[in-house]
Design a protein around this motif. Structure first.
Motif, short mmCIF file in Angstrom:
data_model
loop_
_atom_site.label_atom_id
_atom_site.label_comp_id
_atom_site.label_asym_id
_atom_site.label_seq_id
_atom_site.Cartn_x
_atom_site.Cartn_y
_atom_site.Cartn_z
N THR A 256 -2.43 -23.28 22.53
CA THR A 256 -2.40 -24.64 23.24
C THR A 256 -2.40 -25.37 22.37
O THR A 256 -3.02 -25.92 21.73
CB THR A 256 -3.25 -24.44 24.17
N CYS A 257 -1.25 -26.98 23.31
CA CYS A 257 -1.62 -28.19 21.98
C CYS A 257 -3.23 -28.59 22.21
O CYS A 257 -2.91 -28.32 23.40
CB CYS A 257 -0.47 -28.81 22.38
N GLU B 79 9.56 -27.99 19.54
CA GLU B 79 8.66 -27.19 18.56
C GLU B 79 9.71 -25.57 19.11
O GLU B 79 10.49 -25.02 18.01
CB GLU B 79 7.83 -26.81 19.99
N ILE B 80 10.49 -25.45 20.00
CA ILE B 80 11.08 -24.22 20.32
C ILE B 80 12.50 -24.66 19.79
O ILE B 80 13.07 -23.18 18.78
CB ILE B 80 11.98 -24.29 21.75
N CYS C 197 3.11 -28.32 15.28
CA CYS C 197 2.56 -27.28 15.98
C CYS C 197 3.33 -25.88 16.04
O CYS C 197 2.97 -24.71 15.62
CB CYS C 197 2.94 -27.69 17.43
N SER C 198 4.83 -26.45 15.20
CA SER C 198 5.56 -24.84 14.95
C SER C 198 4.81 -23.93 13.92
O SER C 198 4.97 -22.83 14.26
CB SER C 198 6.70 -25.21 15.06
N MET D 257 4.82 -26.48 6.79
CA MET D 257 6.00 -26.93 7.04
C MET D 257 6.93 -27.20 6.25
O MET D 257 8.04 -27.67 7.08
CB MET D 257 5.23 -28.10 7.91
N ILE D 258 6.62 -27.59 4.87
CA ILE D 258 7.49 -27.59 4.13
C ILE D 258 8.98 -26.50 4.61
O ILE D 258 9.53 -26.45 4.23
CB ILE D 258 7.09 -28.20 3.04
N ILE D 259 8.46 -24.92 4.50
CA ILE D 259 8.37 -23.09 4.35
C ILE D 259 9.56 -23.71 5.58
O ILE D 259 10.71 -23.21 5.30
CB ILE D 259 7.58 -22.66 3.66
#
Length: 467
Positions: free
Chosen positions: A29-30, A239-240, A210-211, A123-125
Motif C-alpha cells: 500500500t502506498c 506504476e503498472i 513505488c514500482s 529505480m535506475i535499473i
C-alpha cells in the motif's frame, strides 16, 4: 475455508481472491510523503489496509505487508526551501509522527517500510529496462515513459487515450513526445537533492518510486496493491505501465500485481477536505479529543469503497458503541477466556469481512454478540466474551483495558478522589439503611460533579464522564 471476495479495481468487479502463492500472501500500500502532519483522510487507506492484513493473517499461514515512506519528492524540497530546515530533518520528524499517529489508531507496523532514498539503484535499473524495451526515452536530461508504447495504459482507470491526456494535469513540456508521457527521472540542480545516474545528476519521478520499492521487497507479481481512489490515475496507472514496461509486457497488467483495492475519500461534514475550506483535521489534533479507537471505528463504520462523511455525531456514535462494548467486558472481567482469543472467532463475522470487507455487517455482528453477552447465563459467557474480544482484535478495537477505557476510579487534577469515595460510602450506607432518598441525592450530587457510578457485584465503581 471461507472464500475471500474483493472488489478488484482492475476488473471493476468483485472477485474471489486467488493468491499467487497460498503459503505466502504479499501486499503493498502506498505510504506517506513525509513533509507535514498526517490528516484523518490519510488514515483511511492505512486503516483499510491494516484491516485486510489482519483478515488475511486469519486465512493464510504467512502474510508480508509493505508500505513505503516517500522521503524524496518536490513537496519535501519545497518545504525545506520554505522553512530553511534540512530535508533529512523534515522527513525524519514527520515519519516518526506518522508512525506514532498510525499506532494510536491501531494500525500495526508494516512488515517492511522501505524508504525511497534507499532504493535509488533499483529505480535506475527499472528505468534502464524500460529504455531497453523501447518504453522510455531520454530527452533534455529527463527520462520519460512513452504511454503510446504500452497498449494496456488506461485499463486500471478505465480512461481512453483522449481522457488520459485531458486528465493527466501535467505541464506539456517541449521535451515530451506526448502530453501524457510521465517522468521517470529528472535533473537536479546543485542545491537540490540528487544522485548520479546514466542520464546525469538527478532524482526519480514520484510514480517510479513505488514500482521499484514494491518489486524489491515483494517480487513480481505480488497479490494486492492498496491505496486511495485518488491514486488510481495517474499514480497507479503509471506504476503498472513502468513495471510492465520493464518486463516488456504490453497487454497483461497483472504481471505487476493481481488485485487492486481502492478506498473512497473522506469528507468533513459533507465537504471535501481542503486547505481553502480550512477543514483539514490532523490526526494529532483529533487524538486530543477522541481516543484512537474512536477514530478507527469511525473510519470503519461504512464500506471502504463508499465516501465517508466524518462528523462530530459520527465520532460520538463510535464513542458510544465502544463504551457499550467496554462496559460489557468490565461486567464480565471475572470470566477468563483462552490465551488465544482468535480461537473464538465466529464464522459469521469472518464471512462478513470476507465479503469485500463488509465492516458494517461485521460491526452489527459484534453488537449482537455484545447484547447476548449482557443477557447470558454463566455457562455461555466465556464463549460470547471470547467472540467479542476476537472480533475486536480483527477490527483493531477493544485493545484497551476496560478500567482504563472507562476511566474507572481514575483521579484527575479536577477530581477529588477521596471526596468521591467518601460520598459513595455514604450512599452505600444510606442504601443499607433503606434511606433511598438520601442515596439518590448523593448520586445526583456525584452526577453534578461529572461522576457516573455503577453498582456491580464486586462493589460500586465510578468514572469521570466530563470531557
Amino acid at each position: 475455508m471461507i472464500k475471500l471476495l474483493l472488489h478488484n479495481t482492475l476488473s471493476k468487479k468483485k472477485e474471489e481472491f486467488k493468491p499467487v502463492d497460498s503459503n505466502h500472501i504479499r501486499m503493498y500500500t502506498c505510504g506517506p510523503t513525509v513533509y507535514n502532519f498526517a490528516h484523518i483522510g490519510n488514515a483511511r487507506p492505512a486503516v483499510v489496509s491494516d484491516l485486510l492484513v489482519r483478515l488475511l493473517r486469519n486465512l493464510y499461514p504467512k502474510v508480508t505487508y509493505v508500505s513505503n515512506i516517500t522521503d524524496i519528492d518536490d513537496k519535501i524540497i519545497k518545504s525545506s526551501i520554505d522553512t530553511g530546515v534540512p530535508i533529512n530533518e523534515i522527513t525524519t520528524k514527520y515519519e516518526k509522527i506518522y508512525n506514532e499517529d498510525m499506532s494510536s489508531i491501531g494500525v500495526l507496523a508494516p512488515d517492511i517500510q522501505p524508504h525511497a532514498t534507499e532504493h535509488i539503484k533499483d529505480m535506475i535499473i527499472l528505468i534502464e529496462k524500460n529504455i531497453k524495451n523501447n518504453k522510455a526515452y531520454v530527452s533534455d536530461g529527463h527520462v520519460l515513459f512513452d504511454i503510446t508504447k504500452y497498449k494496456a495504459y488506461g485499463k486500471l482507470s478505465g480512461r481512453n487515450f483522449e481522457d488520459q491526456l485531458a486528465g493527466s494535469r501535467v505541464e506539456v513540456a517541449e521535451y515530451k513526445r506526448n502530453p501524457g508521457d510521465f517522468v521517470l527521472w529528472k535533473p537536479s540542480t546543485e542545491d537540490q537533492p540528487g544522485w548520479d545516474s546514466p542520464w546525469g545528476f538527478g532524482r526519480p519521478g514520484w510514480h517510479l518510486e513505488c514500482s521499484a520499492m514494491s518489486e524489491a521487497t515483494l517480487g513480481l507479481p505480488f497479490d494486492i496493491h492498496g491505496g486511495g481512489m485518488d491514486l488510481i490515475f495517474p499514480h497507479h496507472e503509471n506504476e503498472i505501465a513502468q513495471s510492465c514496461g520493464s518486463c516488456n509486457e504490453n497487454l497483461n497488467p497483472q504481471i505487476y500485481t493481481k488485485y487492486w483495492l481502492h478506498n473512497a475519500l473522506l469528507n468533513m461534514d459533507g465537504e471535501k477536505m481542503s486547505k481553502s475550506l480550512g477543514n483539514i483535521l490532523y490526526i494529532r489534533d483529533l487524538l486530543k479529543e477522541y481516543p484512537g479507537e474512536v477514530l478507527r471505528l469511525s473510519l470503519l463504520s461504512s464500506h471502504y469503497r463508499q465516501p465517508l462523511n466524518l462528523t462530530d455525531e459520527a465520532l460520538q456514535q463510535s464513542q458510544s458503541t465502544l463504551d457499550r462494548f467496554y462496559r460489557n467486558l468490565k461486567k464480565n472481567e471475572s470470566i477468563i477466556i483462552d490465551a488465544n482469543p482468535l480461537s473464538y472467532l465466529p464464522d459469521i463475522f469472518l464471512e462478513s469481512l470476507c465479503d469485500d470487507l463488509n465492516t458494517s455487517k461485521a460491526i452489527a455482528v459484534m453488537n449482537k454478540i455484545s447484547k447476548k453477552l449482557s443477557l447470558a447465563d454463566e455457562n455461555s459467557k466465556k464463549e460470547l466474551k471470547g467472540q467479542l474480544v476476537a472480533c475486536g482484535y480483527v477490527l483493531g478495537i477493544l485493545q484497551d483495558k476496560p478500567n482504563h477505557w472507562l476511566g474507572v476510579n481514575k483521579v484527575s487534577k479536577n477530581i477529588d478522589g477521596k471526596l468521591i469515595e467518601n460520598l459513595i460510602s455514604e450512599r452505600n450506607l444510606a442504601r443499607k439503611n433503606k434511606k433511598f432518598e438520601q442515596a439518590d441525592d448523593i448520586r445526583n450530587t456525584l452526577q453534578d460533579m461529572g461522576i457516573e457510578i455503577e453498582d456491580t457485584p464486586s462493589g460500586t465503581i465510578w468514572r469521570n464522564i466530563k470531557k
